[in-house]
Write a protein that holds these residues in place. Structure first.
Motif, PDB file in Angstrom:
ATOM      1  N   UNK A  21       8.089 -22.226  -7.387  1.00 20.05           N
ATOM      2  CA  UNK A  21       6.878 -21.593  -7.910  1.00 20.05           C
ATOM      3  C   UNK A  21       6.015 -20.973  -6.808  1.00 20.05           C
ATOM      4  N   UNK A  22       6.238 -21.374  -5.547  1.00 17.56           N
ATOM      5  CA  UNK A  22       5.430 -20.832  -4.458  1.00 17.56           C
ATOM      6  C   UNK A  22       5.887 -19.441  -4.056  1.00 17.56           C
ATOM      7  N   UNK A  23       7.037 -19.020  -4.535  1.00 18.50           N
ATOM      8  CA  UNK A  23       7.572 -17.703  -4.213  1.00 18.50           C
ATOM      9  C   UNK A  23       6.940 -16.648  -5.113  1.00 18.50           C
ATOM     10  N   UNK A  24       6.807 -15.450  -4.589  1.00 20.78           N
ATOM     11  CA  UNK A  24       6.256 -14.342  -5.367  1.00 20.78           C
ATOM     12  C   UNK A  24       7.366 -13.446  -5.866  1.00 20.78           C
ATOM     13  N   UNK A  25       7.117 -12.794  -6.988  1.00 20.41           N
ATOM     14  CA  UNK A  25       8.026 -11.773  -7.467  1.00 20.41           C
ATOM     15  C   UNK A  25       7.754 -10.505  -6.644  1.00 20.41           C
ATOM     16  N   UNK A  26       8.767  -9.668  -6.456  1.00 15.54           N
ATOM     17  CA  UNK A  26       8.566  -8.438  -5.684  1.00 15.54           C
ATOM     18  C   UNK A  26       7.453  -7.543  -6.230  1.00 15.54           C
ATOM     19  N   UNK A  27       7.261  -7.501  -7.542  1.00 13.77           N
ATOM     20  CA  UNK A  27       6.214  -6.645  -8.115  1.00 13.77           C
ATOM     21  C   UNK A  27       4.828  -7.083  -7.655  1.00 13.77           C
ATOM     22  N   UNK A  28       4.643  -8.382  -7.446  1.00 16.88           N
ATOM     23  CA  UNK A  28       3.356  -8.867  -6.921  1.00 16.88           C
ATOM     24  C   UNK A  28       3.152  -8.380  -5.497  1.00 16.88           C
ATOM     25  N   UNK A  29       4.219  -8.393  -4.710  1.00 17.81           N
ATOM     26  CA  UNK A  29       4.124  -7.872  -3.342  1.00 17.81           C
ATOM     27  C   UNK A  29       3.799  -6.387  -3.339  1.00 17.81           C
ATOM     28  N   UNK A  30       4.362  -5.646  -4.286  1.00 15.04           N
ATOM     29  CA  UNK A  30       4.058  -4.214  -4.390  1.00 15.04           C
ATOM     30  C   UNK A  30       2.582  -4.016  -4.733  1.00 15.04           C
ATOM     31  N   UNK A  31       2.085  -4.760  -5.720  1.00 12.44           N
ATOM     32  CA  UNK A  31       0.673  -4.635  -6.115  1.00 12.44           C
ATOM     33  C   UNK A  31      -0.256  -4.983  -4.957  1.00 12.44           C
ATOM     34  N   UNK A  33       0.498  -4.779  -1.772  1.00 14.46           N
ATOM     35  CA  UNK A  33       0.645  -3.733  -0.758  1.00 14.46           C
ATOM     36  C   UNK A  33      -0.190  -2.512  -1.107  1.00 14.46           C
ATOM     37  N   UNK A  34      -0.149  -2.098  -2.370  1.00 10.04           N
ATOM     38  CA  UNK A  34      -0.907  -0.909  -2.786  1.00 10.04           C
ATOM     39  C   UNK A  34      -2.408  -1.167  -2.687  1.00 10.04           C
ATOM     40  N   UNK A  35      -2.875  -2.312  -3.188  1.00  7.95           N
ATOM     41  CA  UNK A  35      -4.320  -2.575  -3.144  1.00  7.95           C
ATOM     42  C   UNK A  35      -4.826  -2.690  -1.708  1.00  7.95           C
ATOM     43  N   UNK A  36      -4.054  -3.340  -0.854  1.00 10.16           N
ATOM     44  CA  UNK A  36      -4.460  -3.456   0.548  1.00 10.16           C
ATOM     45  C   UNK A  36      -4.444  -2.103   1.234  1.00 10.16           C
ATOM     46  N   UNK A  37      -3.463  -1.265   0.912  1.00  8.20           N
ATOM     47  CA  UNK A  37      -3.372   0.044   1.549  1.00  8.20           C
ATOM     48  C   UNK A  37      -4.509   0.955   1.110  1.00  8.20           C
ATOM     49  N   UNK A  38      -4.982   0.830  -0.110  1.00  6.37           N
ATOM     50  CA  UNK A  38      -6.136   1.627  -0.540  1.00  6.37           C
ATOM     51  C   UNK A  38      -7.336   1.278   0.332  1.00  6.37           C
ATOM     52  N   UNK A  39      -7.561  -0.003   0.549  1.00  6.25           N
ATOM     53  CA  UNK A  39      -8.674  -0.440   1.410  1.00  6.25           C
ATOM     54  C   UNK A  39      -8.453   0.044   2.843  1.00  6.25           C
ATOM     55  N   UNK A  40      -7.250  -0.170   3.364  1.00  7.44           N
ATOM     56  CA  UNK A  40      -6.948   0.240   4.736  1.00  7.44           C
ATOM     57  C   UNK A  40      -7.022   1.742   4.929  1.00  7.44           C
ATOM     58  N   UNK A  41      -6.587   2.496   3.929  1.00 14.82           N
ATOM     59  CA  UNK A  41      -6.615   3.953   4.036  1.00 14.82           C
ATOM     60  C   UNK A  41      -8.042   4.485   4.023  1.00 14.82           C
ATOM     61  N   UNK A  42      -8.895   3.883   3.231  1.00 14.11           N
ATOM     62  CA  UNK A  42     -10.310   4.300   3.239  1.00 14.11           C
ATOM     63  C   UNK A  42     -10.916   4.058   4.625  1.00 14.11           C
ATOM     64  N   UNK A  43     -10.567   2.942   5.233  1.00 15.94           N
ATOM     65  CA  UNK A  43     -11.025   2.637   6.578  1.00 15.94           C
ATOM     66  C   UNK A  43     -10.509   3.687   7.571  1.00 15.94           C
ATOM     67  N   UNK A  44      -9.213   4.001   7.482  1.00 17.75           N
ATOM     68  CA  UNK A  44      -8.619   5.003   8.371  1.00 17.75           C
ATOM     69  C   UNK A  44      -9.244   6.370   8.155  1.00 17.75           C
ATOM     70  N   UNK A  45      -9.508   6.720   6.902  1.00 17.35           N
ATOM     71  CA  UNK A  45     -10.132   8.005   6.587  1.00 17.35           C
ATOM     72  C   UNK A  45     -11.511   8.125   7.226  1.00 17.35           C
ATOM     73  N   UNK A  46     -12.315   7.104   7.083  1.00 20.77           N
ATOM     74  CA  UNK A  46     -13.673   7.120   7.648  1.00 20.77           C
ATOM     75  C   UNK A  46     -13.622   7.195   9.174  1.00 20.77           C
ATOM     76  N   UNK A  70       2.220   0.946   3.817  1.00 26.64           N
ATOM     77  CA  UNK A  70       2.515   0.287   2.556  1.00 26.64           C
ATOM     78  C   UNK A  70       3.945  -0.255   2.583  1.00 26.64           C
ATOM     79  N   UNK A  71       4.881   0.546   3.072  1.00 24.19           N
ATOM     80  CA  UNK A  71       6.263   0.077   3.182  1.00 24.19           C
ATOM     81  C   UNK A  71       6.378  -1.074   4.181  1.00 24.19           C
ATOM     82  N   UNK A  72       5.718  -0.957   5.306  1.00 26.75           N
ATOM     83  CA  UNK A  72       5.758  -2.029   6.296  1.00 26.75           C
ATOM     84  C   UNK A  72       5.190  -3.327   5.727  1.00 26.75           C
ATOM     85  N   UNK A  73       4.090  -3.233   5.005  1.00 27.34           N
ATOM     86  CA  UNK A  73       3.465  -4.419   4.420  1.00 27.34           C
ATOM     87  C   UNK A  73       4.375  -5.056   3.378  1.00 27.34           C
ATOM     88  N   UNK A  74       5.004  -4.253   2.536  1.00 24.77           N
ATOM     89  CA  UNK A  74       5.896  -4.786   1.514  1.00 24.77           C
ATOM     90  C   UNK A  74       7.002  -5.623   2.148  1.00 24.77           C
TER      91      UNK A  74
END
Length: 87
Positions: A21-31, A33-46, A70-74
């Motif tokens: 149960x401690x393992x994640x499904x790949x779709x959770x890792x994708x979600x 990755x995307x949410x973290x990259x949105x935050x990180x990209x806004x930081x990079x943009x600014x 995003x790919x690296x994080x996944x």
């Protein structure tokens, strides 16, 4: 006899899933990755805009940053998910 083997495999797969149960499904890792990259990209943009003063250049840098990291994080998440240390 074949039916017994099928049922045993089915029960074994259920057991493995419930034990892991401690393992994640790949779709959770994708979600994540995307949410973290949105935050990180806004930081990079600014930061890119502050350093360059150009919106188009800053957006180009942020776009490349979004895709590559995003790919690296996944893959980073999937590798860490296989490591039992700290679970």
């Amino acid at each position: 006899m074949i039916l017994d083997q099928v049922l045993q495999r089915k029960e074994a797969s259920k057991k493995r899933f419930s034990e892991d149960r401690s393992s994640e499904k790949p779709i959770r890792s994708v979600a994540k990755a995307v949410s973290w990259r949105v935050i990180g990209t806004m930081d990079t943009l600014v930061i890119s805009f502050i350093l360059t003063g150009e919106v188009v250049l800053a957006a180009s840098i942020a776009s490349i940053d979004f895709v590559t990291k995003m790919f690296l994080y996944f893959f980073h998440e999937r590798i860490w998910n296989k490591i039992s240390w700290g679970k």
